[in-house]
Design a protein around this motif. Structure first.
Motif, mmCIF file in Angstrom:
data_model
loop_
_atom_site.group_PDB
_atom_site.id
_atom_site.type_symbol
_atom_site.label_atom_id
_atom_site.label_comp_id
_atom_site.label_asym_id
_atom_site.label_seq_id
_atom_site.Cartn_x
_atom_site.Cartn_y
_atom_site.Cartn_z
ATOM 1 N N THR A 1 0.840 -1.207 0.000
ATOM 2 C CA THR A 1 0.000 0.000 0.000
ATOM 3 C C THR A 1 0.867 1.245 0.000
ATOM 4 O O THR A 1 0.651 2.174 -0.784
ATOM 5 N N GLU B 1 2.177 4.184 -2.768
ATOM 6 C CA GLU B 1 1.995 5.591 -2.373
ATOM 7 C C GLU B 1 3.247 6.410 -2.593
ATOM 8 O O GLU B 1 3.177 7.564 -3.050
ATOM 9 N N SER C 1 -3.475 0.468 -5.364
ATOM 10 C CA SER C 1 -3.637 1.070 -4.045
ATOM 11 C C SER C 1 -4.932 0.620 -3.397
ATOM 12 O O SER C 1 -4.965 0.286 -2.197
ATOM 13 N N PHE D 1 -4.385 -3.250 -2.406
ATOM 14 C CA PHE D 1 -3.484 -3.509 -1.282
ATOM 15 C C PHE D 1 -4.003 -2.890 0.013
ATOM 16 O O PHE D 1 -3.810 -3.440 1.095
ATOM 17 N N GLY D 2 -4.657 -1.731 -0.084
ATOM 18 C CA GLY D 2 -5.162 -1.058 1.105
ATOM 19 C C GLY D 2 -6.587 -1.433 1.457
ATOM 20 O O GLY D 2 -7.087 -1.015 2.503
ATOM 21 N N PHE E 1 -2.566 -8.230 4.923
ATOM 22 C CA PHE E 1 -3.366 -7.125 4.397
ATOM 23 C C PHE E 1 -4.617 -7.030 5.274
ATOM 24 O O PHE E 1 -4.889 -7.919 6.083
#
Length: 395
Positions: free
Chosen positions: A225, A229, A295, A298-299, A367
């Motif tokens: 994540t 970023e 993103s 993964f987040g 995760f």
């Protein structure tokens, strides 16, 4: 300086809170105001250790910290720019030693650091927690980690977590009323080094997740994540898999059964115009998802947001697990709860794959929704006698 302001309940701790609401395990009078927390240092390191117990007082909703006796201290008002927080550190055990402190009814984190105290600050919105994806974060060059827990009248939920990073190894456990203990989070022998070696050898930018000191000493691996970023991991790293998923379900149906105890509650996903629409058994569209980027995957947020409801949130959790584990192409019935199909595609969450491969029991919070199918590193007991954190060797 950019700080990351986190809610006290992070993703995994929020899940624990959700679990306790639905289970109601344990009797209301079974859990005393505090329970012992034994912290054992088997790290093999000579550095001093510092312990922090930070969270929300469940009886008042106040945020603050607990001292070694389990006494709650609310945070004072913060400022803008952030002001230093009170020193909440507790001297930890030396290598080969153990200490016991009292754990109050909190939802929060127990941090531990090696060699240096952590830097915490307060804003007008609350506690600023470490955000080491930021190169100017004051904790960037400190080796540290944390566990997340909820202790309330229904018992304890405590987990090891790699949702934000993989760093100083540790395990958690709980002693039950009959004296038996259960634990999770231990790496296999050689698992710490094995993980970093495996990540370094993974092509496609995954090695860039590893953070080191200027002398090359390994500090941690960031979760992907944060890799996306900060540009360490390509933003399109999951695009090929997502495109194949959307192609498949433009002519086939993805069936999601989000609740294990409600097998008749099903939602049906089909792609139309680059949107995956989910319908109920009656044919009504209940929620829709645009193509998620790396993103979001993964987040487990943004285009895969999971609100605390009974429809979109549970569907999104299932999709998030399927994307991270790359099971959506091999099984049109989700969630796929058997690890036999996990991480087999060339495009997958290799960070999560390599963490699970090194865990002694195979379980991890690599995760946010790694608990889908019960693959998370969490222990629970409704009448805990004692909790444990074991600082493990760096080998």
């Amino acid at each position: 300086m950019r700080f990351k302001l986190l809610a006290v309940l992070t993703a995994a701790a929020s899940l624990a809170a959700a679990i306790l609401i639905t289970t109601g395990a344990g009797k209301a009078d079974a859990v005393p105001p505090t329970i012992p927390l034994q912290i054992s240092n088997n790290s093999g390191r000579a550095d001093p250790v510092y312990i922090y117990n930070l969270g929300t007082n469940l009886s008042t909703g106040q945020q603050g910290w607990a001292d070694a006796a389990g006494t709650f201290h609310p945070w004072p008002a913060g400022g803008n720019p952030p002001t230093p927080a009170p020193d909440a550190s507790i001297p930890g055990p030396a290598n080969g030693q153990s200490i016991t402190i009292q754990m109050p009814k909190f939802s929060g984190r127990v941090y531990f650091s090696y060699g240096q105290k952590l830097v915490f600050k307060l804003t007008t919105g609350g506690l600023v927690q470490p955000a080491v994806q930021n190169p100017s974060d004051p904790n960037r060059d400190i080796v540290f980690n944390w566990t997340e827990y909820t202790l309330n009248d229904s018992g304890i939920w405590i987990n090891s977590t790699q949702v934000d990073m993989f760093s100083a190894p540790y395990a958690v456990g709980v002693q039950q009323a009959d004296g038996a203990t259960k634990n999770t989070g231990h790496l296999k022998p050689g698992g710490y080094t094995g993980f970093f070696n495996a990540l370094r050898s993974q092509p496609g930018g995954w090695a860039n997740l590893i953070q080191t000191k200027s002398d090359g000493t390994v500090l941690r691996a960031l979760a992907p994540t944060y890799g996306v970023e900060i540009g360490a991991l390509p933003a399109n790293v999951m695009d090929d898999y997502v495109n194949r998923v959307f192609s498949k379900y433009s002519s086939e149906t993805l069936t999601v059964t989000p609740f294990a105890d409600q097998p008749n509650t099903k939602y049906y996903g089909r792609v139309a115009g680059n949107v995956m629409n989910f319908t109920s058994s009656s044919g009504a569209v209940v929620t829709s998802f645009q193509k998620p980027d790396a993103s979001s995957i993964f987040g487990c947020h943004k285009l895969l947001d999971a609100p605390n409801d009974l429809v979109r949130g549970p569907i999104s959790r299932t999709l998030c697990a399927g994307y991270n584990r790359s099971t959506l192409l091999v099984n049109p019935n989700q969630p796929d709860t058997s690890s036999a199909n996990f991480y087999l595609d060339a495009v997958t969450n290799h960070y999560a794959r390599k963490i699970h491969a090194q865990m002694a029991d195979g379980k991890a919070y690599a995760f946010a929704f790694d608990d889908v199918g019960n693959h998370e590193s969490l222990v629970h007991d409704g009448n805990p006698q004692r909790a444990y954190i074991t600082l493990d060797p760096f080998n």
